[in-house]
Each structure stands twice: as structure tokens, then as C-alpha cells.
Design an enzyme around this catalytic site. Structure first.
Site, PDB file in Angstrom:
ATOM      1  N   GLY A 112       0.699  -1.369   0.099  1.00  0.00           N
ATOM      2  CA  GLY A 112       0.108   0.029   0.059  1.00  0.00           C
ATOM      3  C   GLY A 112       0.999   1.224   0.134  1.00  0.00           C
ATOM      4  O   GLY A 112       2.174   1.239  -0.379  1.00  0.00           O
ATOM      5  N   ASN A 113       0.369   2.263   0.427  1.00  0.00           N
ATOM      6  CA  ASN A 113       1.052   3.501   0.255  1.00  0.00           C
ATOM      7  C   ASN A 113       0.339   4.355   1.528  1.00  0.00           C
ATOM      8  O   ASN A 113      -0.687   3.990   2.146  1.00  0.00           O
ATOM      9  CB  ASN A 113       1.145   4.362  -0.879  1.00  0.00           C
ATOM     10  N   ARG A 114       0.956   5.661   1.732  1.00  0.00           N
ATOM     11  CA  ARG A 114       0.677   6.318   2.873  1.00  0.00           C
ATOM     12  C   ARG A 114      -0.555   7.453   2.640  1.00  0.00           C
ATOM     13  O   ARG A 114      -0.899   8.217   3.284  1.00  0.00           O
ATOM     14  CB  ARG A 114       1.737   7.178   3.208  1.00  0.00           C
TER      15      ARG A 114
END
Ligand code: CTP
Length: 429
Positions: free
Chosen positions: A236-238
Site C-alpha cells: 500500500g501507500n501512505r
């Protein structure tokens, strides 16, 4: 008008009608009245019959040093609703119950406050406060949506303890938040631009409180995609989705409707059809399913460029050895969308985002061309306050004519306003 970092506003010269309705939060409107008066505003309190069950007219009279209006008939001015409606800069309804929201949405004018609301062309902010069940009731959701479509500002209630000891969404927003909203609304109705777009040789005369997007349909993607490794883990990412939520919020206020394709929760009260997705492939399907129905595409989501070639169907166990994940490329949804729009001769304004860590402008210019978008919003995520999961952002907006607008560090709502004003200019010149 000026504002300092504690939202101590200067409202000298402003005339504000403060509508108070019958909810337990009415006692907080006493403090709002005091803060408005302290800030220099002339305040005309309007108390409904319900409000008088919770607070007294004398309190407001003493604080505002003005007559308190409680009905249509016992005032020396027989046309109090129209004279008030015409003369005020802003009407603040705090607390705004489900009842007044419903009356305003339906055009009912059966007391002095609802009649003044209908007799006024000034900006209105409804500070909603009610029990969670009421706030989430479909009729209230629709009424809020209606008010927002008409350009009124509805300030969502906060989560916390409610009357009777219940916990949930429904508390009146904090007084600082209300004061800030009032100040921003008054600033914006003066049309003072926050962005220097002089390079474009145009003047900002668009207000984010007008219904500029009425009749236009948006598709906004937001959040960060998650690509499964196994049923428990993902790549995922932030991205928090905050900038996308701010865009939806302002687009709704400016009369827009349409779709939110999102990995994060989107309040129903914004009035967008929400399509919840998790992966890039799901996002691609959702976007392409609606491309023929929209006027404006804003790809705000952080999309994973890769996914695991074949994710495990059961949880991967520690084996004592290192493992390798094979990643395959995800589709570039935005690029494919602009190709589709061009090849099908669709009239859709496209906006992409680019989160860069180095040479933001150079990379941004190349990305604008590569993706084929009309506008590209670039931020340098290494810049203080402009990274992921922050309340603020600082961006450049690039267009095909090679013009660059800088929006300095400000709230994501303000950035959203400037992006949408720029979108409006792209549509109408
Ligand atoms: N985007 C997309 N599909 C992808 C990757 C990105 O639609 N697979 C969209 C994003 O929503 C954003 C824009 O493309 O609006 C730019 O995203 P970004 O991650 O900055 O660009 P990439 O194309 O992934 O390029 P790179 O990561 O190499 O900088």
C-alpha cells in the site's frame, strides 16, 4: 478582515444574523454570539421557539447589545424577515437542527428564522448538531445535499458525547472551527484570491460558495490502493484520502455531483455516489464504468503501479527462508482514461496528481504530457506540511499552455478550492 493562527478573527464592519434553534447545543451559541461580538461583528440573534426552551433571549440581548428576534409579529419592523435578509453579510445557524435543515431545504417559511433564510441572498452556514440517527437519516442526508447544491455551507457535526450520554457523530463543531468557517465564508464572498495566477493573465472572480458546477458530474478517485500479498498483508501507500475528501467537499458546495471512487470512507452527506474499491484493477473498472457519464475526472488517488503476480489464498507462514514476491505492472488508469476520452471524443476535463520527491516542476511537466491531462497538480512530498497524511498541502497547478500556479502551504480545503476554481476556468475560459 484579518485572522491570526488561533483563529482570532477581525469581523469589523460585518453584520451577522445568528439563528439559534432548539437543540441542546443552543447553550454553545451563547459563546458563538460573544466571540462574534468580540471580533467586531454586529450580531442580530434570531431565536426560534425551540431555542427558547434551552436558552434565554435576555442572554443574547446583553451579549449582542441588540434586539433579539423571536417572532415575526412583535417587532417594530413589520418586514423584519426581508430587511434582515437583505442587510446581513452572513446568516449563521448554530445549532442547526434536523428541523431547520429540512425546512430550509424544502422552502418552508413558518417562523422568523426559516422566513429570514428564504428571504435572504446572503451566504448561509448551517452548523449541524443532532443525534447520530438523525444526522444519518436518509431524509436529513438528502436535505443537507440539497442545501450544499444550492451553495449553502453545512458544517458537519463532530463525533463525541451527545445529549443523554450517547456517543457518536452529532456534536456541534468546535467554536474555533465555526469562527474559522465564518471568517473564510466572509473572506470568500469578498472574492479575495489566495493564489497568484497573474501568469495566466486572468483574475479570480469565481467563488467557491457559488453553484458554478451545478449540472456537472465529477468522478474523483481518492485514497491509496492496496494490493494483496495474502489475505492479511498488502502493498500500500501512505495516502490518507484527505485531499480527495476536501475536493469532494468543495465540489459539492459548488453544486457538483457524481462519483467518488475511493479506498477510504466518504460521508454520504456529500451527495456523491460512492464506489468503494481496494485495488488498482478495481479502481480501473470503476473509473471506466463511469467515464461516459462525467464532465470532470480528478484522479487524486495514489495508485500502486505494481501488484503481486499471484497473491496467496492463505496466510504466508514464516519458513525460516527469504521469499521473493513477483510484481507485475498495474494499468496506468489515468493514461488509459485520457486515451479513451480522446478516442471517443468525450468532453471531459481531466486532472491528475503527481506526488514527487525531486525536481517536482520538471517531473510534473513531463507527467502532464505523458498522461495527456488538462491539469496536473504537483506536490513535493518532502516539503514540510505537503507530504502524506497531513492536514495541509502546497502544490503547483500546471496546464497544457505551460502556465504554473503556485498554492503555498494551506489547508487541503483551500487547495481544493483553488484546484476547482482552476478547473472551472478550464471549462469556461
Ligand atoms: N495513476 C493512475 N494509475 C497508475 C498510477 C498513477 O491512474 N497506475 C494516476 C494517479 O492517480 C495520479 C497520476 O496518475 O493522478 C500520477 O501518479 P504518480 O504515481 O505520480 O505517477 P506514475 O504514473 O505512477 O509515475 P511515477 O510513479 O513513475 O512517478
Amino acid at each position: 478582515m484579518t485572522v491570526d493562527s488561533n483563529f482570532e478573527v477581525d469581523l469589523q464592519g460585518k453584520k451577522i444574523a445568528l439563528g439559534v434553534t432548539g437543540g441542546i447545543a443552543a447553550y454553545k451559541s451563547v459563546e458563538i454570539c460573544r466571540r462574534l461580538v468580540d471580533a467586531g461583528a454586529t450580531v442580530i440573534p434570531i431565536l426560534t421557539a425551540g431555542a427558547l426552551n434551552f436558552v434565554g433571549a435576555q442572554t443574547f440581548k446583553a451579549l449582542a447589545k441588540n434586539e433579539v428576534i423571536t417572532d415575526l409579529w412583535s417587532n417594530s419592523d413589520p418586514m423584519i424577515h426581508t430587511s434582515l435578509g437583505r442587510s446581513v453579510d452572513l446568516i449563521v445557524v448554530a445549532p442547526a437542527t434536523a428541523n431547520i435543515i429540512g425546512k430550509a431545504a424544502c422552502g418552508i417559511a413558518d417562523d422568523v428564522l426559516s422566513t429570514t433564510l428564504i428571504a435572504s441572498r446572503s451566504a448561509v452556514v448551517f452548523c449541524a448538531a443532532m443525534h447520530t440517527e438523525m444526522w444519518e437519516n436518509p431524509s436529513v442526508v438528502e436535505n443537507v445535499e440539497t442545501l450544499r447544491r444550492r451553495g449553502h455551507f453545512v458544517l458537519d457535526p463532530e463525533s463525541g458525547e451527545l445529549a443523554g450520554g450517547d456517543i457518536g457523530v452529532g456534536r456541534l463543531a468546535g467554536i474555533d472551527v465555526i469562527m474559522r468557517t465564518i471568517w473564510e465564508l466572509l473572506e470568500q464572498t469578498q472574492d479575495s484570491p489566495k493564489v497568484d495566477i497573474s501568469q495566466q493573465n486572468t483574475q479570480v472572480s469565481i467563488s467557491s460558495h457559488n453553484q458554478h458546477f451545478r449540472g456537472l458530474r465529477f468522478l474523483v478517485t481518492l485514497g491509496g490502493t492496496r494490493e494483496a500479498i495474502d489475505p492479511v498483508r498488502y502493498i500500500g501507500n501512505r495516502s490518507s484520502g484527505r485531499q480527495g475528501l476536501a475536493l469532494l467537499n468543495i465540489a459539492a458546495r459548488m453544486g457538483g455531483t457524481g462519483f467518488a471512487v475511493s479506498t477510504v470512507d466518504v460521508p454520504k452527506s456529500l451527495g456523491f455516489e460512492v464506489i468503494h474499491v481496494e485495488t488498482a484493477l478495481e479502481m480501473q473498472e470503476a473509473v471506466f464504468g463511469k467515464l461516459n457519464e462525467i464532465d470532470i475526472l480528478i484522479m487524486c488517488a495514489a495508485v500502486s503501479d505494481y501488484r503481486v503476480a499471484s497473491s496467496a489464498s492463505t496466510k504466508l507462514k514464516r519458513s525460516g527462508e527469504s521469499i521473493q514476491l513477483q510484481l507485475v505492472e498495474n494499468p496506468d488508469i489515468l493514461f488509459e482514461a485520457t486515451q479513451y476520452i480522446a478516442s471517443h471524443d468525450l468532453s471531459v476535463i481531466t486532472v491528475g496528481f503527481a506526488a514527487e520527491t525531486d525536481n517536482p516542476l520538471e517531473n510534473g511537466k513531463a507527467k502532464l504530457i505523458k498522461k495527456g491531462v488538462d491539469l496536473l497538480v504537483v506536490n513535493n512530498v518532502c516539503e514540510d506540511g505537503a507530504g502524506f497524511d497531513t492536514e495541509t498541502n502546497a502544490v503547483w497547478i500546471l496546464d497544457r499552455e505551460n502556465t504554473i500556479s503556485r498554492i503555498d502551504l494551506s489547508s487541503k480545503e483551500s487547495v481544493a478550492e483553488e484546484i476547482l476554481k482552476r478547473v472551472f476556468k478550464s471549462i469556461y475560459g
